[in-house]
Scaffold this motif. Structure first.
Motif, PDB file in Angstrom:
ATOM      1  N   VAL A  30     149.797  44.584  59.624  1.00  0.00           N
ATOM      2  CA  VAL A  30     148.399  44.173  59.694  1.00  0.00           C
ATOM      3  C   VAL A  30     148.241  43.039  60.706  1.00  0.00           C
ATOM      4  N   LYS A  31     147.141  43.116  61.445  1.00  0.00           N
ATOM      5  CA  LYS A  31     146.753  42.047  62.371  1.00  0.00           C
ATOM      6  C   LYS A  31     145.260  41.832  62.152  1.00  0.00           C
ATOM      7  N   TYR A  32     144.871  40.586  61.957  1.00  0.00           N
ATOM      8  CA  TYR A  32     143.465  40.281  61.716  1.00  0.00           C
ATOM      9  C   TYR A  32     143.065  39.073  62.545  1.00  0.00           C
ATOM     10  N   ASN A  33     142.030  39.249  63.348  1.00  0.00           N
ATOM     11  CA  ASN A  33     141.511  38.182  64.204  1.00  0.00           C
ATOM     12  C   ASN A  33     140.017  38.023  63.971  1.00  0.00           C
ATOM     13  N   VAL A  34     139.539  36.817  64.191  1.00  0.00           N
ATOM     14  CA  VAL A  34     138.119  36.520  63.992  1.00  0.00           C
ATOM     15  C   VAL A  34     137.565  35.840  65.234  1.00  0.00           C
ATOM     16  N   ASN A  35     136.446  36.357  65.725  1.00  0.00           N
ATOM     17  CA  ASN A  35     135.677  35.733  66.816  1.00  0.00           C
ATOM     18  C   ASN A  35     134.484  35.030  66.196  1.00  0.00           C
ATOM     19  N   TYR A  36     134.272  33.794  66.567  1.00  0.00           N
ATOM     20  CA  TYR A  36     133.177  33.010  65.994  1.00  0.00           C
ATOM     21  C   TYR A  36     132.020  32.881  66.968  1.00  0.00           C
ATOM     22  N   ILE A  37     130.819  33.078  66.468  1.00  0.00           N
ATOM     23  CA  ILE A  37     129.586  32.774  67.186  1.00  0.00           C
ATOM     24  C   ILE A  37     128.990  31.580  66.437  1.00  0.00           C
ATOM     25  N   ARG A  42     127.903  32.996  62.486  1.00  0.00           N
ATOM     26  CA  ARG A  42     128.386  34.340  62.189  1.00  0.00           C
ATOM     27  C   ARG A  42     129.676  34.574  62.956  1.00  0.00           C
ATOM     28  N   CYS A  43     130.379  35.599  62.538  1.00  0.00           N
ATOM     29  CA  CYS A  43     131.642  35.920  63.175  1.00  0.00           C
ATOM     30  C   CYS A  43     131.911  37.413  63.065  1.00  0.00           C
ATOM     31  N   VAL A  44     132.846  37.866  63.880  1.00  0.00           N
ATOM     32  CA  VAL A  44     133.261  39.264  63.879  1.00  0.00           C
ATOM     33  C   VAL A  44     134.760  39.295  63.616  1.00  0.00           C
ATOM     34  N   GLY A  45     135.138  40.014  62.566  1.00  0.00           N
ATOM     35  CA  GLY A  45     136.542  40.184  62.244  1.00  0.00           C
ATOM     36  C   GLY A  45     137.029  41.519  62.783  1.00  0.00           C
ATOM     37  N   ILE A  46     138.212  41.523  63.376  1.00  0.00           N
ATOM     38  CA  ILE A  46     138.840  42.744  63.883  1.00  0.00           C
ATOM     39  C   ILE A  46     140.138  42.939  63.107  1.00  0.00           C
ATOM     40  N   LEU A  47     140.198  44.043  62.363  1.00  0.00           N
ATOM     41  CA  LEU A  47     141.362  44.367  61.539  1.00  0.00           C
ATOM     42  C   LEU A  47     142.083  45.553  62.156  1.00  0.00           C
ATOM     43  N   ASP A  48     143.327  45.350  62.521  1.00  0.00           N
ATOM     44  CA  ASP A  48     144.173  46.409  63.065  1.00  0.00           C
ATOM     45  C   ASP A  48     145.263  46.660  62.027  1.00  0.00           C
ATOM     46  N   PHE A  49     145.277  47.863  61.454  1.00  0.00           N
ATOM     47  CA  PHE A  49     146.183  48.172  60.351  1.00  0.00           C
ATOM     48  C   PHE A  49     146.963  49.437  60.656  1.00  0.00           C
ATOM     49  N   ARG A  50     148.247  49.408  60.349  1.00  0.00           N
ATOM     50  CA  ARG A  50     149.117  50.550  60.603  1.00  0.00           C
ATOM     51  C   ARG A  50     149.979  50.827  59.382  1.00  0.00           C
ATOM     52  N   VAL A  51     150.027  52.094  58.981  1.00  0.00           N
ATOM     53  CA  VAL A  51     150.933  52.564  57.939  1.00  0.00           C
ATOM     54  C   VAL A  51     151.858  53.565  58.600  1.00  0.00           C
ATOM     55  N   SER A  52     153.163  53.385  58.424  1.00  0.00           N
ATOM     56  CA  SER A  52     154.122  54.321  59.000  1.00  0.00           C
ATOM     57  C   SER A  52     155.306  54.466  58.058  1.00  0.00           C
ATOM     58  N   ILE A 110     146.887  52.075  49.417  1.00  0.00           N
ATOM     59  CA  ILE A 110     147.751  50.985  49.861  1.00  0.00           C
ATOM     60  C   ILE A 110     147.559  49.790  48.932  1.00  0.00           C
ATOM     61  N   PRO A 111     148.588  48.974  48.782  1.00  0.00           N
ATOM     62  CA  PRO A 111     148.460  47.812  47.892  1.00  0.00           C
ATOM     63  C   PRO A 111     147.501  46.771  48.455  1.00  0.00           C
ATOM     64  N   MET A 112     146.937  45.996  47.552  1.00  0.00           N
ATOM     65  CA  MET A 112     146.069  44.892  47.967  1.00  0.00           C
ATOM     66  C   MET A 112     146.896  43.880  48.755  1.00  0.00           C
ATOM     67  N   MET A 113     146.255  43.257  49.714  1.00  0.00           N
ATOM     68  CA  MET A 113     146.890  42.202  50.504  1.00  0.00           C
ATOM     69  C   MET A 113     145.998  40.975  50.483  1.00  0.00           C
ATOM     70  N   LYS A 114     146.631  39.846  50.477  1.00  0.00           N
ATOM     71  CA  LYS A 114     145.917  38.571  50.573  1.00  0.00           C
ATOM     72  C   LYS A 114     146.519  37.783  51.722  1.00  0.00           C
ATOM     73  N   LEU A 115     145.673  37.134  52.480  1.00  0.00           N
ATOM     74  CA  LEU A 115     146.142  36.242  53.534  1.00  0.00           C
ATOM     75  C   LEU A 115     146.362  34.859  52.937  1.00  0.00           C
ATOM     76  N   ASP A 116     147.384  34.193  53.428  1.00  0.00           N
ATOM     77  CA  ASP A 116     147.659  32.824  53.025  1.00  0.00           C
ATOM     78  C   ASP A 116     146.851  31.892  53.920  1.00  0.00           C
TER      79      ASP A 116
END
Length: 135
Positions: A30-37, A42-52, A110-116
């Motif tokens: 998982v990769k998660y980035n946030v752009n702030y306005i 307000r902000c825009v979150g971009i979530l890039d997720f891969r299961v392999s 998929i299991p729940m995930m929490k960011l630290d």
């Protein structure tokens, strides 16, 4: 208080060429980035997720989602980052479950995930040749 306003799937790639009955050993990235306005809170979150499959079987799901959030004056960026992820992630789980179910395989939940919060790094994008507009 962070509030999800809208989300969309930017891209979705699904590869399932494993034989029926193959036991998969799934791993998530998982990769998660946030752009702030900031001027508009307000902000825009971009979530890039891969299961392999860890054993390199030909199975992969890759999804990029974007979501728009609002937040209140005084909210700290690490809190905005983690709260926005927590609100978007259940939609990602639903998409993956629906996709796998509709493809003729058992639904994958998929299991729940929490960011630290303490691992969140905020700031401006790197200017040393990195073209990412994300921070």
């Amino acid at each position: 208080m962070v509030e999800l306003k809208a989300y969309k799937i930017n891209s979705l790639n699904f590869n399932n060429k494993v034989q029926n009955g193959t036991q998969l050993k799934l791993q998530n990235q998982v990769k998660y980035n946030v752009n702030y306005i900031e001027s508009e809170n307000r902000c825009v979150g971009i979530l890039d997720f891969r299961v392999s499959d860890a054993d390199m079987n030909p199975f992969e799901i890759r999804i990029e989602m974007a979501a728009q959030f609002t937040y209140q004056e005084g909210d700290e960026k690490p809190d905005i980052h983690t709260d926005s992820f927590d609100q978007l992630f259940p939609f990602l789980r639903q998409v993956i479950n629906n996709l796998t179910t509709m493809s003729g395989m058992p639904g994958l939940m998929i299991p729940m995930m929490k960011l630290d919060r303490n691992s969140v790094v905020t700031g401006k994008p790197k200017e040393d040749g990195e073209n990412s507009p994300l921070n």
